[in-house]
Design a protein around this motif. Structure first.
Motif, mmCIF file in Angstrom:
data_model
loop_
_atom_site.group_PDB
_atom_site.id
_atom_site.type_symbol
_atom_site.label_atom_id
_atom_site.label_comp_id
_atom_site.label_asym_id
_atom_site.label_seq_id
_atom_site.Cartn_x
_atom_site.Cartn_y
_atom_site.Cartn_z
ATOM 1 N N PRO A 29 0.826 -1.217 0.000
ATOM 2 C CA PRO A 29 0.000 0.000 0.000
ATOM 3 C C PRO A 29 0.858 1.264 0.000
ATOM 4 O O PRO A 29 0.493 2.254 -0.627
ATOM 5 C CB PRO A 29 -0.782 -0.118 1.317
ATOM 6 N N ALA A 32 1.950 1.996 -3.480
ATOM 7 C CA ALA A 32 0.815 2.471 -4.271
ATOM 8 C C ALA A 32 0.530 3.943 -3.971
ATOM 9 O O ALA A 32 0.307 4.747 -4.877
ATOM 10 C CB ALA A 32 -0.416 1.609 -3.990
ATOM 11 N N VAL A 37 -1.114 5.183 -7.524
ATOM 12 C CA VAL A 37 -1.800 4.163 -8.327
ATOM 13 C C VAL A 37 -2.409 3.119 -7.398
ATOM 14 O O VAL A 37 -2.166 3.134 -6.191
ATOM 15 C CB VAL A 37 -0.831 3.465 -9.320
ATOM 16 N N GLU A 38 -3.196 2.214 -7.990
ATOM 17 C CA GLU A 38 -3.744 1.103 -7.218
ATOM 18 C C GLU A 38 -2.654 0.064 -6.960
ATOM 19 O O GLU A 38 -1.813 -0.190 -7.827
ATOM 20 C CB GLU A 38 -4.878 0.425 -8.000
ATOM 21 N N GLN A 39 -2.724 -0.548 -5.788
ATOM 22 C CA GLN A 39 -1.761 -1.607 -5.455
ATOM 23 C C GLN A 39 -1.827 -2.747 -6.477
ATOM 24 O O GLN A 39 -0.809 -3.348 -6.819
ATOM 25 C CB GLN A 39 -2.037 -2.124 -4.047
ATOM 26 N N ASP A 40 -3.041 -3.031 -6.967
ATOM 27 C CA ASP A 40 -3.222 -4.078 -7.981
ATOM 28 C C ASP A 40 -2.374 -3.840 -9.218
ATOM 29 O O ASP A 40 -1.859 -4.774 -9.817
ATOM 30 C CB ASP A 40 -4.688 -4.132 -8.446
ATOM 31 N N GLN A 41 -2.278 -2.578 -9.598
ATOM 32 C CA GLN A 41 -1.501 -2.269 -10.803
ATOM 33 C C GLN A 41 -0.025 -2.603 -10.574
ATOM 34 O O GLN A 41 0.639 -3.168 -11.455
ATOM 35 C CB GLN A 41 -1.661 -0.796 -11.192
ATOM 36 N N ASP A 90 2.212 -0.781 -16.579
ATOM 37 C CA ASP A 90 2.190 -1.477 -15.286
ATOM 38 C C ASP A 90 3.614 -1.835 -14.848
ATOM 39 O O ASP A 90 3.986 -1.633 -13.689
ATOM 40 C CB ASP A 90 1.356 -2.764 -15.367
#
Ligand code: HEC
Length: 109
Positions: A29, A32, A37-41, A90
């Motif tokens: 986190p 991110a 950005v999102e952690q998923d990215q 990414d």
């Protein structure tokens, strides 16, 4: 192989000297937040990096290159790895974030 000139030699040295910190850190986190950005990215970027970036040459670790360098080289390497533009982004975001993490934890700037 001359250690002084070879980036791949230098990478091994970096990894060797700082063994206790993962040179390819998992997305967090904090990373991110830092990158906005999102952690998923970041996690996707890391996956793509792991899967694609050591196929043709030894893996160049995120902390080895400055963020500006990554920005410059990724279009070419994304093409080499046959990534889509969004996958390329990414990976780039991950590499820049991981660079900061590795250097923040390990090395003086
Ligand atoms: C299809 C083979 C191939 C793939 C896949 C590939 N590379 Fe490369 N890479 C090369 C070649 C060949 C070079 C040598 C110089 C050039 O073409 O620019 C290189 C050079 C590099 C360099 C520059 C090294 C230097 O001397 O400064 C970096 C950094 C790099 N690659 C990172 C990556 C990353 C990150 C990925 C994953 C997205 C990746 N590469 C995927 C073939 C590949």
């Amino acid at each position: 192989m001359t250690w002084g000139r070879s980036i791949f030699g230098a990478i091994l040295l970096v990894a060797g000297c700082h063994g206790q910190v993962d040179p390819i850190p998992a997305a967090t986190p904090e990373m991110a937040l830092e990158m906005g950005v999102e952690q998923d990215q970041l996690a996707r970027g890391r996956e793509l990096y792991m899967a694609n970036c050591a196929r043709c040459h030894e893996r160049v670790l995120p902390g080895k290159m400055d963020p500006e360098y990554w920005r410059g080289v990724m279009p070419h390497m994304g093409e080499n790895a046959e990534l889509s533009k969004s996958q390329e982004t990414d990976v780039l975001i991950y590499l820049m974030a991981a660079h900061g993490t590795v250097h923040g934890m390990n090395l003086e700037h």
